[in-house]
Motif scaffolding. Sequence first.
Motif, PDB file in Angstrom:
ATOM      1  N   TYR A 126       0.821  -1.206   0.000  1.00 38.46           N
ATOM      2  CA  TYR A 126       0.000   0.000   0.000  1.00 38.46           C
ATOM      3  C   TYR A 126       0.862   1.267   0.000  1.00 38.46           C
ATOM      4  O   TYR A 126       0.568   2.226  -0.712  1.00 38.46           O
ATOM      5  N   ALA A 127       1.910   1.291   0.805  1.00 38.96           N
ATOM      6  CA  ALA A 127       2.776   2.472   0.870  1.00 38.96           C
ATOM      7  C   ALA A 127       3.481   2.701  -0.468  1.00 38.96           C
ATOM      8  O   ALA A 127       3.597   3.835  -0.925  1.00 38.96           O
ATOM      9  N   SER A 128       3.925   1.626  -1.106  1.00 41.97           N
ATOM     10  CA  SER A 128       4.580   1.757  -2.416  1.00 41.97           C
ATOM     11  C   SER A 128       3.622   2.344  -3.449  1.00 41.97           C
ATOM     12  O   SER A 128       3.991   3.216  -4.232  1.00 41.97           O
ATOM     13  N   ARG A 129       2.404   1.849  -3.441  1.00 45.83           N
ATOM     14  CA  ARG A 129       1.402   2.350  -4.396  1.00 45.83           C
ATOM     15  C   ARG A 129       1.123   3.834  -4.155  1.00 45.83           C
ATOM     16  O   ARG A 129       1.066   4.633  -5.089  1.00 45.83           O
ATOM     17  N   LEU A 130       0.967   4.199  -2.883  1.00 37.46           N
ATOM     18  CA  LEU A 130       0.672   5.581  -2.556  1.00 37.46           C
ATOM     19  C   LEU A 130       1.864   6.487  -2.847  1.00 37.46           C
ATOM     20  O   LEU A 130       1.700   7.620  -3.302  1.00 37.46           O
ATOM     21  N   LEU A 131       3.076   5.993  -2.607  1.00 32.18           N
ATOM     22  CA  LEU A 131       4.279   6.770  -2.909  1.00 32.18           C
ATOM     23  C   LEU A 131       4.361   7.076  -4.402  1.00 32.18           C
ATOM     24  O   LEU A 131       4.675   8.206  -4.800  1.00 32.18           O
ATOM     25  N   ALA A 132       4.069   6.104  -5.235  1.00 34.40           N
ATOM     26  CA  ALA A 132       4.065   6.328  -6.689  1.00 34.40           C
ATOM     27  C   ALA A 132       3.046   7.403  -7.060  1.00 34.40           C
ATOM     28  O   ALA A 132       3.321   8.274  -7.903  1.00 34.40           O
ATOM     29  N   GLU A 133       1.887   7.376  -6.427  1.00 33.72           N
ATOM     30  CA  GLU A 133       0.863   8.404  -6.690  1.00 33.72           C
ATOM     31  C   GLU A 133       1.325   9.772  -6.182  1.00 33.72           C
ATOM     32  O   GLU A 133       1.080  10.788  -6.813  1.00 33.72           O
ATOM     33  N   GLY A 134       2.003   9.781  -5.038  1.00 32.74           N
ATOM     34  CA  GLY A 134       2.521  11.034  -4.490  1.00 32.74           C
ATOM     35  C   GLY A 134       3.547  11.674  -5.416  1.00 32.74           C
ATOM     36  O   GLY A 134       3.550  12.896  -5.608  1.00 32.74           O
ATOM     37  N   ILE A 135       4.398  10.848  -5.987  1.00 28.61           N
ATOM     38  CA  ILE A 135       5.393  11.344  -6.956  1.00 28.61           C
ATOM     39  C   ILE A 135       4.680  11.934  -8.174  1.00 28.61           C
ATOM     40  O   ILE A 135       5.031  12.997  -8.675  1.00 28.61           O
ATOM     41  N   ARG A 136       3.647  11.246  -8.624  1.00 30.07           N
ATOM     42  CA  ARG A 136       2.864  11.730  -9.772  1.00 30.07           C
ATOM     43  C   ARG A 136       2.211  13.087  -9.451  1.00 30.07           C
ATOM     44  O   ARG A 136       2.232  14.017 -10.267  1.00 30.07           O
ATOM     45  N   VAL A 137       1.654  13.222  -8.245  1.00 26.60           N
ATOM     46  CA  VAL A 137       1.038  14.490  -7.833  1.00 26.60           C
ATOM     47  C   VAL A 137       2.087  15.604  -7.801  1.00 26.60           C
ATOM     48  O   VAL A 137       1.835  16.722  -8.254  1.00 26.60           O
ATOM     49  N   ALA A 138       3.276  15.288  -7.271  1.00 25.30           N
ATOM     50  CA  ALA A 138       4.354  16.285  -7.218  1.00 25.30           C
ATOM     51  C   ALA A 138       4.710  16.770  -8.620  1.00 25.30           C
ATOM     52  O   ALA A 138       4.923  17.966  -8.832  1.00 25.30           O
TER      53      ALA A 138
END
Length: 186
Positions: A126-138
Amino acid sequence: RGFESFIRCQEQSIRKGGLLFLAFYVLFRYNSPIFFRRYPMELTIKHFSELTAQELYEIYHSRVAVFVVEQNCPYQEVDEADRHAYHLTLKENGRLLAYLRVVEQNVLREEVTIGRVLSLKRRKGYASRLLAEGIRVAEEQLHADKIIIEAQTYAMPLYEKAGFVPVSEEFLEDGIPHVPMTLDLR
């Protein structure tokens, strides 16, 4: 055709205790809700200004539970940076599974930062998936060229897998070892 044939073959087994197997087969075959409750995961990306009071409560409750209580680290967990951040949550059946925030440039650092990364169910990705989304948002929302984080040392592999690299030595923040890391998006 296959199911009817299976039933005929089981008639004899039923007399010998095969009824239990037949019941499990029928439940499995027809995806009974007793065994197969499938809830889609729900990713939410909201700026602080878009969060409801209930969403903010769930976020703060989870952050305090993990970063203050679980890690036995009393500090001011809620800060001004929350007002200048996108908050990402991953939920299933309305329950928070993971969270992180992406803080705008010139709030904590010159660059965009990602922090408060948590997963309430660990080792599920879950953290890996959310981190990838966070990078995309950035990249997409904040037009970041670089992301800075201060990773808890034990979590470095999670960030390294996403492309972050350490930029200096380990340091203590609130008694917990951290390592500054960066991700170049250029």
